[in-house]
Enzyme design. Sequence first.
Site: not given
Length: 549
Positions: A335, A358, A332
């Site tokens: 971020q 993001k 993942d």
Amino acid sequence: SIFFLFLFCSILFLFCQIVASKMPLRRDESKSMACCTSTFVTFLILIISSVAEGFIPSSCSATSNRRQQSQFWSYRWPTFCINNNAACPSSGRRAALYVTSLDSDGEIRTQDWMKSYRFKDEELANKTRPQFAILHSPIGEDDSKPLVYLDSAATSQKPNCVIDTMTRYYQRTNSNVHRGSHTLSREATNMYEAARDQVAEFVHAKSRNEIIFTSGATDAINLVAYSWGRTNLRPGDEIILTVVEHHSNIVPWQIIAEQTGAVIKYVPIIKSPNTVGEELDWEGSFQEILSKNTKLVSFQHASNVLGNVNPVQDIVQMIKSKASPNCKIMLDACQSVPHIPVDVQALEVDFLAASGHKMCGPTGIGFLWAREELLNSMPPFKGGGEMINEVFLTHSTYALSPGRFEAGTPAIAEAIGLGAAVEYLRNIGMDRISAYEHELAEYLYKRMKDIPGIRILGPQNDNRSAIVAFVAAGVHPSDLSTFLDMEGIAIRAGHHCCQPLHRDLGISHSARASLYFYNTKGEIDFFIEKLEETLDFFRSVGDSNQGFF
């Protein structure tokens, strides 16, 4: 107090003047003697006062004055604030102007560290901020507050070029893709597929066919869970996750485990008296959990709560040495992809999911990366138009990747917008963004550490992203967020889609400030100032000993 010290010195000076005037000396000798005498006595009193107040450690108190190198402390003014930035005694905060610490040799150094602190690349934010219209839009009921946006981990703001690109598509090129031979359809298809090329280059994919456009990272993880997981997992197979995962990297695997009989195991956080902060136990528990039954390991590249960046390549090597030879690794990267250079080939994972919104792109778009041969071995996740090769009444055959996993009309404008966002980030340079954000993270973390009653979540070291999640004694995170919002400051409050993590930490919610390359030192300073004011207010009306944690 300093006031009375200066008053005493003034009286002493006048006294010396009077005494000198009565002595049988020439006028110039009397003045000289008076000045020398008063200066000597004043200097002596200042030294004695400094030792007493703690500015200079005396030999008998060297042990008690010793501080950790990382601890900042300052003189507390007894009855008044030295300036607008300093602390008043009623607040219990440290004075913000003069900061004293001990270096590695135990020597005291005093510096105005917050004002003297400079970023090496301050120009990055100054040059990019004008390209984000929303950052210059006042907010509040009367539009009187400038926006200080510190919630980029939830979603980033969008530069004008991304908005303009999507607007031009709708105004000049709007058409469906892959399905028409007319001019608009050809142009729309070219723009859509060009965005795929841009994403592939951005993450260093080997082929453009390794990039699947999805509605977001959640959709990408579900694609892997339902297509690969439901096909390949069997009863007794083990799925390894971590307790810090976002819900989107837990819930799909729980559903698949129920359907296939696979077992989920979790890497815990290190809990030791010798550990400061929260870190995953990669060296201990993770290696104990790994076995030949491990068929899938899925984890975050960077945590959206703890702010830690996981050592992906080291973890991959652990997995390859102990897990099943057929074990797949899912990363993942929501971020990490927006903030640091990411090379999917160097990471050596099997799947990588990222979210467009993001990384300066629009909402409703993300992507999955996987090796082309692996994707072509997986069954379709959704059925419909575009993902087929041929359709008969009795059966259908399927297109190869990426079409196999992009059923129906895709999010055309959103994909084009993501392509524009990728181009925008590449023009800035991901190395430059990463370096500047490291400066932001370091400064924010130092400022936060200096606030009494704050518990910062995550590792207490420099290997942090520009995310600081925290809880404050006596104040609920939602109250903090609400009061800061009244000052124009946007932070996140809640469990950040990480309920198991918060439960493991013994809390239900936390507040979170998350930064991006368009944030500035001034915004951090303003946030800290208003955060301290808000904490002082709540503690003045309640019992700070009855903490939220």
